[in-house]
Scaffold this active site. Structure first.
Site, PDB file in Angstrom:
ATOM      1  N   GLN A  43      92.191  53.016  55.120  1.00 21.20           N
ATOM      2  CA  GLN A  43      91.622  52.491  53.894  1.00 21.20           C
ATOM      3  C   GLN A  43      92.532  51.226  53.754  1.00 21.20           C
ATOM      4  OE1 GLN A  43      88.572  53.032  52.234  1.00 21.20           O
ATOM      5  NE2 GLN A  43      88.925  51.262  51.212  1.00 21.20           N
TER       6      GLN A  43
ATOM      7  N   ASP B 250      85.539  51.615  61.713  1.00 21.76           N
ATOM      8  CA  ASP B 250      85.586  50.309  61.026  1.00 21.76           C
ATOM      9  C   ASP B 250      85.419  49.191  62.027  1.00 21.76           C
ATOM     10  OD1 ASP B 250      85.835  50.226  58.263  1.00 21.76           O
ATOM     11  OD2 ASP B 250      87.579  50.782  58.192  1.00 21.76           O
TER      12      ASP B 250
ATOM     13  N   LYS C 143      83.175  57.696  50.201  1.00 21.12           N
ATOM     14  CA  LYS C 143      83.155  58.205  51.602  1.00 21.12           C
ATOM     15  C   LYS C 143      83.097  59.679  51.974  1.00 21.12           C
ATOM     16  CE  LYS C 143      84.956  53.610  52.801  1.00 21.12           C
ATOM     17  NZ  LYS C 143      86.147  52.843  53.083  1.00 21.12           N
TER      18      LYS C 143
HETATM   19  N1  GUN Z   1      88.648  48.093  52.129  1.00 22.85           N
HETATM   20  C1  GUN Z   1      87.712  47.444  51.447  1.00 22.85           C
HETATM   21  N2  GUN Z   1      86.727  47.432  52.349  1.00 22.85           N
HETATM   22  C2  GUN Z   1      87.094  48.037  53.518  1.00 22.85           C
HETATM   23  C3  GUN Z   1      86.512  48.531  54.599  1.00 22.85           C
HETATM   24  O1  GUN Z   1      85.247  48.252  54.831  1.00 22.85           O
HETATM   25  N3  GUN Z   1      87.257  49.293  55.228  1.00 22.85           N
HETATM   26  C4  GUN Z   1      88.337  49.668  55.274  1.00 22.85           C
HETATM   27  N4  GUN Z   1      89.093  50.612  56.065  1.00 22.85           N
HETATM   28  N5  GUN Z   1      89.045  49.442  54.133  1.00 22.85           N
HETATM   29  C5  GUN Z   1      88.470  48.490  53.191  1.00 22.85           C
END
Ligand code: GUN
Length: 288
Positions: free
Chosen positions: A97, A120, A53
């Site tokens: 996350q 998100d 990311k």
């Molecule tokens: N962990 C696995 N997929 C995701 C996601 O799309 N967003 C977040 N914040 N954590 C994750």
């Protein structure tokens, strides 16, 4: 003839479009969009995701800040970090996350994120807006799937769509988006009876249950669209690293029957990060 949906190529295109829009913003003298990613503890998979990311942000000209909290962080400490980011004018998007260590309350933490910075789309306000059909932040993976369907000109109106898996991150928002696009949607899950029959009737299949090659190719409706959200690592002594990645669908036999199919890797996976960048840009443009 089966069309293989190239998520890698599509995601590069979207990332280039975001980069161009960011450049236009900064050239006009405006602030760069900024994303904060909070990672708690040392989950190995989370570390890999967060690194990609960060890299994607840099390439798109988006400011990125990583906040690493140790695995012993208290709930109060985590909420304080989120509140500071809510107030920070350099930060337009906040991503917490997941998963969090088990002593932390994920739901409360997600609700503390300012809904205007919730890239998100996990805040209950944004979940509610999505189900009401109001423009909002949509979780990146299902948003990426919709973008794939759109850019490959796959019609959804009046089609039967089956979503396998009912998670908050994939299955539930996916069903809402397909419904909004006028598909007739069924949600199946681990307790569903006669899944092969449902799959055999689906013009559009979205598999996001997290079980390697669970969906057998022979179940797939001939001429259908198969979107495989699963990314599973399976041991394979003959593979270079001793494992290989497979989806939730048995790829080869499914590809024989489908009109469109996403591969794993190189399908839905790369789209998720591209949509995170798009959501961060949207946060800056809509709410900054
Ligand atoms: N962990 C696995 N997929 C995701 C996601 O799309 N967003 C977040 N914040 N954590 C994750």
């Amino acid at each position: 003839m089966t069309t293989i949906i190239d998520g890698k190529q599509l995601s590069q295109q979207i990332r280039a479009e975001v980069a161009e829009a960011v450049k236009a913003i900064t050239t006009a003298g405006q602030k760069q969009p900024g994303l904060a990613v909070i990672i708690v503890g040392d989950n190995k998979a989370s570390r890999v995701y967060v690194n990609s990311k960060k890299k994607a942000c840099e390439e798109a000209g988006i400011y990125s800040r990583e906040i690493t909290l140790d695995g012993e962080t208290t709930q109060a400490g985590l909420l304080e970090e989120i509140r500071q980011l809510n107030q920070d004018p350099q930060i337009h998007g906040i991503l917490l996350q997941l998963p969090l260590p088990s002593h932390l309350d994920e739901s409360e933490a997600l609700q503390t994120i300012d809904p205007h910075k919730d890239v998100d789309g996990f805040h209950p306000i944004n979940v509610g807006y999505l189900h009401l059909g109001v423009d909002t932040f949509v979780p990146c993976t299902p948003l990426g799937v919709m973008e794939m369907l759109k850019r490959y000109n796959i019609p959804l109106e009046g089609k039967t769509a089956l979503v396998v898996g009912r998670s908050n991150i994939v299955g539930k928002p996916m069903a809402a988006l397909l419904t909004k696009a006028n598909a007739t949607v069924t949600v199946a899950h681990s307790r569903t009876r006669d899944l092969p029959a449902l799959i055999g009737n689906a013009d559009i299949l979205v598999a996001g249950l997290g079980k390697p090659e669970f969906v057998k190719g022979e179940w797939v409706k001939p001429g259908s669209v198969v979107i495989d959200v699963g990314i599973n690592s399976v041991d394979d002594a003959s593979a270079p690293r001793g494992y290989r990645l497979v989806g939730d669908v048995e790829y080869e036999p499914a590809a024989q029957r489908a009109a469109f199919i996403t591969p794993v890797p190189g399908g839905v996976g790369p789209m998720t990060i591209a949509m995170l960048l798009a959501n961060t840009l949207k946060a800056k443009q809509k709410f900054a």
